[in-house]
Design an enzyme around this catalytic site. Structure first.
Site, short mmCIF file in Angstrom:
data_model
loop_
_atom_site.label_atom_id
_atom_site.label_comp_id
_atom_site.label_asym_id
_atom_site.label_seq_id
_atom_site.Cartn_x
_atom_site.Cartn_y
_atom_site.Cartn_z
N CYS A 117 -9.55 -6.31 1.51
CA CYS A 117 -9.45 -4.89 1.82
C CYS A 117 -10.74 -4.16 1.49
O CYS A 117 -10.99 -3.08 1.98
CB CYS A 117 -8.34 -4.25 1.00
SG CYS A 117 -6.81 -5.12 1.16
N THR A 173 0.84 -1.20 0.00
CA THR A 173 0.00 0.00 0.00
C THR A 173 0.88 1.25 0.00
O THR A 173 0.66 2.18 -0.77
CB THR A 173 -0.94 -0.02 1.23
OG1 THR A 173 -1.80 -1.15 1.10
CG2 THR A 173 -1.77 1.25 1.33
#
Ligand code: PMP
Length: 378
Positions: free
Chosen positions: A321, A71
């Protein structure tokens, strides 16, 4: 427990854990320290970069920056290149939220971003890509393997199209679901930047890396002590990094054996799933064998997922996610009908997944579907 959600995360391997412990206890020194013990960790850090560079067949003068995960690496890349008001970025519509949401946010803030659509098998629509590759494009981000469907994008073909248009375009690929599972050769892929993550390949969580081709300049997200060649300040997470590198070596050494056995397992799973009435298999045979997406029409995926959990079988619904988000950007862009989208589930296997695990999963899935139908009079 039968764990079939390995695309969301994996259990750290014993060897990776041993490495983690070693660099948390015996070798806990700060690599920036001037004394020998620190300097020797610094040296090991440089070797760790070379190990990863060689696993992905990069040049030894290219770079690896360790980050807190994929990320962070993806955020770093997008914020470095989507910052010119007169330039345009092309982003795959099926990207992980750590690319897609950053791009969307930059678009909302006035930058030019265009999203590239998908074929019905989940790969990038090359014609749409070509039509959007205008003269003002300076940056492209297309993931290697999709985390929900396992669709493998033709990265080297996309690279050829880009280079034919303009040698200067920066090409990034999120390789989180590819690295350690299928062959990754950055030279052949032609990418400038490539993101990888540790916890998908039996390494610890909170570690990732960004491959940066020599000569490509990116901007840091964090300013501080200047670690990681000024690109990622903060004392290096050495236990995490070295443990990740152990996981990389194991994955690389076993890649072909694991891949071949995953192909057999994926076929076995699909053959069995296909026997279920009205099922839709969303991952075709060109997808990564590690990820199988399927849909049960008129069924709520979450209910089935929880029924299986009661039997100690863990599967996923799309990406972990975004599992709390409504709808499905990826399946809908593949042209999958709404009734199949709500019932979409994902099985992701690893080298340890056994035939018994698969048989049990299929048996319990069928029971769960029957019970669901009985309870809802379908
Ligand atoms: N990209 C892809 C394709 C992923 O599957 C994931 C993990 N779900 C990420 C990025 C984010 O990785 P990390 O957890 O290391 O931030």
């Amino acid at each position: 427990m039968i764990f079939l959600d390995n695309a969301s995360t994996t259990k750290i391997s014993n060897l990776a854990l041993q490495t983690y412990n070693q660099y948390s206890t015996d070798k806990y020194f700060n690599p920036s320290a001037l004394y020998m013990k620190g300097a020797s960790i610094q040296k090991e850090l440089e070797n760790a970069r070379q190990t990863i560079l060689s696993i992905i067949n990069a040049d030894k003068f290219d770079n690896i920056i360790f980050t807190s995960g994929a990320t962070e690496a993806n955020n770093m890349v997008l914020n470095s290149f989507i910052k010119y008001k007169n330039k345009t970025a092309l982003i795959g519509i099926s990207e992980h939220p750590s690319v897609y949401n950053v791009a969307k946010n930059l678009l909302d803030n006035g930058y030019n971003v265009k999203f590239v659509g998908l074929n019905d098998n989940g790969t990038i629509d090359i014609n749409d890509f070509k039509s959007k590759l205008t003269d003002d494009v300076n940056f492209v981000s297309i993931m290697h393997v999709n985390n929900e469907t396992g669709a493998i994008n033709p990265i080297s073909e996309i690279n050829s199209i880009i280079r034919e248009k303009n040698q200067k375009i920066i090409f990034h690929s999120d390789g989180v679901q590819a690295f350690g599972k299928i062959d990754v050769d950055v030279d052949e892929l032609g990418v400038d930047l490539y993101t990888i993550s540790s916890h998908k390949i039996f390494g610890p969580k909170g570690v990732g890396a960004l491959y940066i081709k020599k000569g490509v300049n990116i901007n840091p997200l964090m300013i501080g002590g200047g670690q990681e060649m000024n690109l990622r300040s903060g004392t290096e997470n050495t236990p995490g990094i070295f443990s990740f590198v152990t996981a990389c070596k194991i994955a690389s050494d076993n890649l072909h054996d694991n891949y071949n056995s995953a192909v057999k397992k994926a076929h076995y799973i699909k053959d069995n799933l296909e026997l279920i009435d009205n099922i839709r298999i969303n991952s075709d045979n060109n997808c990564s064998p590690y990820i199988i997406s399927f849909s049960l029409p008129h069924l709520r995926a979450e209910t089935i997922l929880r029924m299986l959990e009661q039997k100690d079988i863990i599967i996923g619904n799309g990406s972990a996610c975004s599992s709390h988000k409504k709808g499905n950007r990826i399946l809908s862009n593949m042209g999958v009908e709404q009734e199949y989208i709500e019932g979409a589930l994902r099985v992701s296997i690893n080298h340890d997944t056994s035939t018994d695990d698969i048989d049990n999963f299929i048996k319990e899935l069928k029971l769960a579907i029957n019970e669901y139908k009985k309870n809802t009079n379908r």
